[in-house]
Design an enzyme around this catalytic site. Sequence first.
Site, mmCIF file in Angstrom:
data_model
loop_
_atom_site.group_PDB
_atom_site.id
_atom_site.type_symbol
_atom_site.label_atom_id
_atom_site.label_comp_id
_atom_site.label_asym_id
_atom_site.label_seq_id
_atom_site.Cartn_x
_atom_site.Cartn_y
_atom_site.Cartn_z
ATOM 1 N N ARG A 106 -3.933 4.791 -8.787
ATOM 2 C CA ARG A 106 -3.531 5.985 -9.191
ATOM 3 C C ARG A 106 -3.577 5.936 -10.711
ATOM 4 N NH1 ARG A 106 2.298 6.490 -7.822
ATOM 5 N NH2 ARG A 106 2.276 4.131 -7.131
ATOM 6 N N LEU A 144 0.809 -1.317 -0.034
ATOM 7 C CA LEU A 144 0.033 -0.166 0.054
ATOM 8 C C LEU A 144 0.995 1.407 0.112
ATOM 9 C CD1 LEU A 144 -3.084 -0.321 2.470
ATOM 10 C CD2 LEU A 144 -3.124 -0.092 0.040
ATOM 11 N N ASP A 145 0.659 2.207 -0.972
ATOM 12 C CA ASP A 145 1.399 3.506 -0.824
ATOM 13 C C ASP A 145 1.219 4.162 0.533
ATOM 14 O OD1 ASP A 145 1.949 3.188 -3.441
ATOM 15 O OD2 ASP A 145 0.394 4.195 -4.258
ATOM 16 N N PRO A 146 2.442 4.910 0.832
ATOM 17 C CA PRO A 146 2.275 5.737 2.163
ATOM 18 C C PRO A 146 1.048 6.604 2.450
ATOM 19 C CG PRO A 146 4.616 5.732 1.153
ATOM 20 C CD PRO A 146 3.769 5.310 0.138
#
Length: 293
Positions: free
Chosen positions: A181, A38-40
Amino acid sequence: MADGVVIVDKPAGWTSHDVVARVRRLAGTRRVGHAGTLDPMATGVLVVGVGKATRLLGYLALTEKVYEATIRLGQSTTTDDAEGELLERRPADHIDEAAVHAGTRALTGVIHQVPPQVSAVKVRGQRAYRRARAGETVELKAREVTVHEFTVTGFRRVDSPDGAFVDVDARVTCSSGTYIRSLARDLGADLGVGGHLTALRRTRVGPYTVEQAATLDELAAEFTVMPLAEAVAAAFPVRRLSAGEARRVVHGHRISPSGHSGPVGLFAPDGRVLALAENRSGSSQPVVVFAGS
Protein backbone atom coordinates in the site's frame (compact mmCIF):
# COMPACT_ATOMS: atom_id res chain seq x y z
CA MET A 1 -3.17 -33.26 15.89
CA ALA A 2 -0.47 -33.11 13.20
CA ASP A 3 2.37 -30.62 13.65
CA GLY A 4 3.15 -28.71 10.49
CA VAL A 5 2.36 -25.90 8.09
CA VAL A 6 -0.84 -25.23 6.17
CA ILE A 7 -0.49 -22.98 3.12
CA VAL A 8 -3.82 -21.22 2.74
CA ASP A 9 -5.05 -19.27 -0.27
CA LYS A 10 -6.79 -16.53 1.71
CA PRO A 11 -10.02 -15.26 0.17
CA ALA A 12 -10.83 -11.57 -0.14
CA GLY A 13 -12.86 -10.15 2.74
CA TRP A 14 -11.33 -12.41 5.39
CA THR A 15 -8.90 -11.17 8.02
CA SER A 16 -5.84 -13.29 8.74
CA HIS A 17 -7.32 -13.96 12.18
CA ASP A 18 -10.51 -15.24 10.53
CA VAL A 19 -8.39 -17.80 8.66
CA VAL A 20 -6.58 -18.84 11.84
CA ALA A 21 -9.94 -19.32 13.59
CA ARG A 22 -11.18 -21.55 10.76
CA VAL A 23 -7.96 -23.62 10.77
CA ARG A 24 -8.26 -24.04 14.56
CA ARG A 25 -11.66 -25.63 14.06
CA LEU A 26 -10.45 -27.84 11.21
CA ALA A 27 -7.31 -28.93 13.10
CA GLY A 28 -9.08 -29.40 16.41
CA THR A 29 -6.55 -27.32 18.34
CA ARG A 30 -6.07 -23.73 19.44
CA ARG A 31 -2.32 -24.02 18.85
CA VAL A 32 -2.50 -22.27 15.48
CA GLY A 33 -1.00 -19.00 14.22
CA HIS A 34 0.10 -17.29 11.01
CA ALA A 35 3.42 -16.01 9.64
CA GLY A 36 2.48 -12.52 8.51
CA THR A 37 -0.79 -10.62 8.14
CA LEU A 38 -2.59 -10.14 4.84
CA ASP A 39 -5.05 -7.23 4.70
CA PRO A 40 -8.73 -8.25 4.35
CA MET A 41 -8.82 -6.97 0.74
CA ALA A 42 -5.84 -9.13 -0.25
CA THR A 43 -5.82 -12.74 -1.38
CA GLY A 44 -3.16 -15.40 -1.65
CA VAL A 45 -0.56 -17.13 0.47
CA LEU A 46 -1.10 -17.11 4.22
CA VAL A 47 1.29 -19.49 5.98
CA VAL A 48 -0.42 -21.05 8.99
CA GLY A 49 1.41 -23.08 11.62
CA VAL A 50 -0.25 -25.90 13.56
CA GLY A 51 1.05 -27.38 16.81
CA LYS A 52 4.83 -27.28 17.15
CA ALA A 53 5.07 -25.42 13.83
CA THR A 54 3.72 -22.28 15.54
CA ARG A 55 7.25 -21.91 16.92
CA LEU A 56 8.52 -21.48 13.35
CA LEU A 57 6.24 -18.57 12.53
CA GLY A 58 8.42 -15.74 13.82
CA TYR A 59 11.24 -16.93 11.56
CA LEU A 60 9.00 -17.56 8.54
CA ALA A 61 7.58 -14.04 8.92
CA LEU A 62 11.05 -12.65 8.18
CA THR A 63 11.34 -14.37 4.79
CA GLU A 64 11.01 -12.74 1.37
CA LYS A 65 7.52 -12.12 -0.06
CA VAL A 66 6.20 -11.86 -3.64
CA TYR A 67 3.02 -9.99 -4.60
CA GLU A 68 0.93 -9.19 -7.65
CA ALA A 69 -0.64 -5.75 -7.27
CA THR A 70 -2.85 -3.29 -9.10
CA ILE A 71 -2.31 0.41 -8.41
CA ARG A 72 -4.64 3.21 -9.45
CA LEU A 73 -2.88 6.47 -10.22
CA GLY A 74 -4.95 9.65 -9.86
CA GLN A 75 -6.70 8.88 -6.58
CA SER A 76 -5.42 8.79 -3.00
CA THR A 77 -7.31 7.34 -0.03
CA THR A 78 -7.15 7.38 3.76
CA THR A 79 -5.90 3.79 3.91
CA ASP A 80 -3.78 3.79 0.72
CA ASP A 81 -6.06 1.09 -0.68
CA ALA A 82 -9.58 0.78 -2.09
CA GLU A 83 -11.08 0.17 1.37
CA GLY A 84 -10.45 3.75 2.50
CA GLU A 85 -12.23 7.03 1.90
CA LEU A 86 -11.23 9.14 -1.08
CA LEU A 87 -8.87 11.95 -0.10
CA GLU A 88 -7.99 13.51 -3.43
CA ARG A 89 -8.57 13.04 -7.15
CA ARG A 90 -6.19 14.34 -9.82
CA PRO A 91 -6.12 13.80 -13.60
CA ALA A 92 -3.55 11.18 -14.58
CA ASP A 93 -4.05 11.19 -18.35
CA HIS A 94 -0.65 12.81 -18.87
CA ILE A 95 1.18 9.94 -17.12
CA ASP A 96 2.81 7.59 -19.63
CA GLU A 97 4.25 4.12 -19.20
CA ALA A 98 7.84 5.36 -19.25
CA ALA A 99 7.16 7.62 -16.26
CA VAL A 100 5.65 4.70 -14.35
CA HIS A 101 8.68 2.51 -15.09
CA ALA A 102 10.96 5.30 -13.85
CA GLY A 103 8.84 5.65 -10.73
CA THR A 104 9.00 1.96 -9.87
CA ARG A 105 12.78 1.92 -10.42
CA ALA A 106 13.12 4.77 -7.92
CA LEU A 107 11.27 2.66 -5.34
CA THR A 108 13.45 -0.40 -5.89
CA GLY A 109 16.37 -1.36 -3.65
CA VAL A 110 16.91 -0.38 -0.03
CA ILE A 111 14.38 2.36 0.68
CA HIS A 112 12.94 4.17 3.69
CA GLN A 113 9.20 3.61 3.75
CA VAL A 114 6.50 5.14 5.95
CA PRO A 115 3.83 2.54 6.80
CA PRO A 116 0.17 3.40 6.10
CA GLN A 117 -1.65 5.19 8.91
CA VAL A 118 -4.08 2.28 9.02
CA SER A 119 -1.58 -0.48 9.79
CA ALA A 120 -0.60 -2.87 12.56
CA VAL A 121 2.50 -0.86 13.49
CA LYS A 122 2.48 0.00 17.19
CA VAL A 123 2.53 3.66 18.21
CA ARG A 124 3.05 4.25 21.94
CA GLY A 125 1.85 0.73 22.69
CA GLN A 126 -1.26 0.79 20.51
CA ARG A 127 -1.79 -0.34 16.91
CA ALA A 128 -1.74 2.54 14.43
CA TYR A 129 -5.05 1.47 12.89
CA ARG A 130 -6.81 1.77 16.27
CA ARG A 131 -5.51 5.31 16.73
CA ALA A 132 -6.40 6.26 13.15
CA ARG A 133 -9.94 4.89 13.48
CA ALA A 134 -10.35 6.88 16.69
CA GLY A 135 -9.69 10.03 14.67
CA GLU A 136 -6.10 10.54 15.77
CA THR A 137 -3.51 11.70 13.24
CA VAL A 138 -0.77 9.11 13.50
CA GLU A 139 2.86 10.07 12.90
CA LEU A 140 4.72 6.97 11.74
CA LYS A 141 8.47 6.85 11.27
CA ALA A 142 10.04 5.65 8.04
CA ARG A 143 11.52 2.17 8.20
CA GLU A 144 14.23 0.62 6.07
CA VAL A 145 12.92 -2.12 3.78
CA THR A 146 14.27 -3.80 0.67
CA VAL A 147 12.31 -3.96 -2.58
CA HIS A 148 14.13 -6.51 -4.72
CA GLU A 149 11.76 -6.16 -7.67
CA PHE A 150 9.03 -3.68 -8.61
CA THR A 151 8.17 -4.60 -12.18
CA VAL A 152 5.33 -3.14 -14.26
CA THR A 153 3.36 -5.97 -15.89
CA GLY A 154 0.37 -3.98 -17.16
CA PHE A 155 -0.60 -0.37 -17.97
CA ARG A 156 -4.18 0.73 -18.68
CA ARG A 157 -5.84 4.12 -19.07
CA VAL A 158 -9.21 4.41 -17.34
CA ASP A 159 -11.70 7.08 -18.41
CA SER A 160 -14.68 7.31 -16.08
CA PRO A 161 -17.21 9.92 -14.95
CA ASP A 162 -14.93 10.44 -11.93
CA GLY A 163 -11.92 11.36 -14.05
CA ALA A 164 -9.02 10.03 -16.07
CA PHE A 165 -6.87 7.50 -14.22
CA VAL A 166 -4.16 4.96 -14.90
CA ASP A 167 -4.21 1.40 -13.58
CA VAL A 168 -0.81 -0.24 -13.20
CA ASP A 169 -0.29 -3.96 -12.65
CA ALA A 170 2.97 -4.81 -10.92
CA ARG A 171 4.94 -7.67 -9.45
CA VAL A 172 6.80 -6.91 -6.21
CA THR A 173 9.43 -9.01 -4.49
CA CYS A 174 10.35 -7.55 -1.12
CA SER A 175 11.65 -8.02 2.39
CA SER A 176 9.52 -8.60 5.43
CA GLY A 177 7.88 -5.41 6.70
CA THR A 178 7.33 -3.86 3.26
CA TYR A 179 3.87 -2.37 2.71
CA ILE A 180 2.61 -2.65 -0.87
CA ARG A 181 0.00 0.00 0.00
CA SER A 182 2.85 2.38 0.78
CA LEU A 183 4.52 1.59 -2.55
CA ALA A 184 1.24 2.44 -4.31
CA ARG A 185 0.90 5.68 -2.33
CA ASP A 186 4.51 6.71 -2.91
CA LEU A 187 4.47 5.89 -6.62
CA GLY A 188 1.42 8.11 -7.05
CA ALA A 189 2.94 10.88 -4.93
CA ASP A 190 6.21 10.79 -6.88
CA LEU A 191 4.24 11.11 -10.13
CA GLY A 192 2.28 14.05 -8.69
CA VAL A 193 -1.18 12.50 -8.99
CA GLY A 194 -1.60 10.32 -5.91
CA GLY A 195 -2.19 6.60 -5.92
CA HIS A 196 -3.69 3.72 -4.02
CA LEU A 197 -3.79 -0.07 -4.14
CA THR A 198 -6.89 -1.61 -5.73
CA ALA A 199 -5.93 -5.31 -5.75
CA LEU A 200 -3.29 -7.44 -4.06
CA ARG A 201 -2.42 -11.12 -4.25
CA ARG A 202 0.50 -12.66 -2.36
CA THR A 203 2.02 -15.42 -4.45
CA ARG A 204 4.95 -16.47 -2.28
CA VAL A 205 6.14 -16.39 1.33
CA GLY A 206 9.70 -17.67 1.57
CA PRO A 207 9.65 -21.03 -0.24
CA TYR A 208 5.87 -21.50 -0.02
CA THR A 209 3.98 -20.63 -3.21
CA VAL A 210 0.37 -20.04 -4.18
CA GLU A 211 0.53 -23.19 -6.32
CA GLN A 212 0.91 -25.15 -3.07
CA ALA A 213 -1.92 -23.29 -1.35
CA ALA A 214 -5.37 -24.71 -0.61
CA THR A 215 -8.60 -22.77 -0.30
CA LEU A 216 -10.57 -22.99 2.92
CA ASP A 217 -13.23 -25.04 1.13
CA GLU A 218 -10.57 -27.50 -0.03
CA LEU A 219 -9.20 -27.74 3.50
CA ALA A 220 -12.68 -28.34 4.88
CA ALA A 221 -13.07 -31.24 2.45
CA GLU A 222 -9.60 -32.65 3.15
CA PHE A 223 -7.46 -31.08 5.86
CA THR A 224 -3.82 -31.62 4.94
CA VAL A 225 -0.74 -30.36 6.76
CA MET A 226 2.81 -30.13 5.44
CA PRO A 227 4.78 -32.14 8.02
CA LEU A 228 7.07 -30.15 10.29
CA ALA A 229 10.27 -31.72 8.94
CA GLU A 230 9.27 -30.97 5.35
CA ALA A 231 8.28 -27.40 6.22
CA VAL A 232 11.61 -26.72 7.94
CA ALA A 233 13.65 -28.30 5.13
CA ALA A 234 11.82 -26.14 2.56
CA ALA A 235 12.50 -22.88 4.39
CA PHE A 236 15.95 -23.28 5.96
CA PRO A 237 19.31 -24.93 5.30
CA VAL A 238 19.44 -28.48 6.68
CA ARG A 239 22.12 -29.85 8.99
CA ARG A 240 22.25 -33.60 9.67
CA LEU A 241 23.49 -34.34 13.18
CA SER A 242 25.35 -37.22 14.70
CA ALA A 243 23.67 -39.11 17.53
CA GLY A 244 25.81 -37.25 20.06
CA GLU A 245 25.00 -33.84 18.59
CA ALA A 246 21.31 -34.74 18.53
CA ARG A 247 21.36 -35.57 22.25
CA ARG A 248 22.92 -32.19 23.04
CA VAL A 249 20.46 -30.27 20.87
CA VAL A 250 17.39 -31.93 22.43
CA HIS A 251 18.51 -30.49 25.78
CA GLY A 252 19.13 -27.04 24.28
CA HIS A 253 22.92 -27.29 24.40
CA ARG A 254 25.27 -25.71 21.89
CA ILE A 255 27.11 -27.63 19.19
CA SER A 256 29.82 -26.67 16.70
CA PRO A 257 28.91 -23.75 14.40
CA SER A 258 27.28 -24.24 11.01
CA GLY A 259 28.42 -22.61 7.78
CA HIS A 260 25.30 -20.45 7.55
CA SER A 261 24.58 -16.98 8.90
CA GLY A 262 20.83 -17.44 9.45
CA PRO A 263 18.62 -20.11 11.02
CA VAL A 264 19.44 -23.74 10.22
CA GLY A 265 17.20 -26.78 10.65
CA LEU A 266 18.84 -29.47 12.78
CA PHE A 267 17.83 -33.04 11.93
CA ALA A 268 18.44 -36.27 13.85
CA PRO A 269 20.05 -39.29 12.17
CA ASP A 270 16.58 -40.84 11.78
CA GLY A 271 15.28 -37.78 9.85
CA ARG A 272 13.30 -36.10 12.64
CA VAL A 273 13.61 -32.33 12.86
CA LEU A 274 14.91 -31.43 16.31
CA ALA A 275 15.43 -27.67 16.32
CA LEU A 276 16.26 -24.42 14.60
CA ALA A 277 19.68 -23.04 15.47
CA GLU A 278 21.72 -19.91 14.83
CA ASN A 279 25.43 -19.25 15.14
CA ARG A 280 26.11 -17.23 18.27
CA SER A 281 29.42 -16.58 20.02
CA GLY A 282 31.32 -19.16 17.99
CA SER A 283 28.87 -22.05 18.30
CA SER A 284 25.47 -23.16 17.03
CA GLN A 285 22.77 -22.33 19.58
CA PRO A 286 19.32 -23.96 19.38
CA VAL A 287 16.76 -21.13 19.31
CA VAL A 288 13.67 -23.31 18.84
CA VAL A 289 13.66 -26.91 20.08
CA PHE A 290 10.86 -29.09 18.70
CA ALA A 291 11.82 -32.41 20.26
CA GLY A 292 9.90 -32.83 23.51
CA SER A 293 7.99 -29.54 23.11
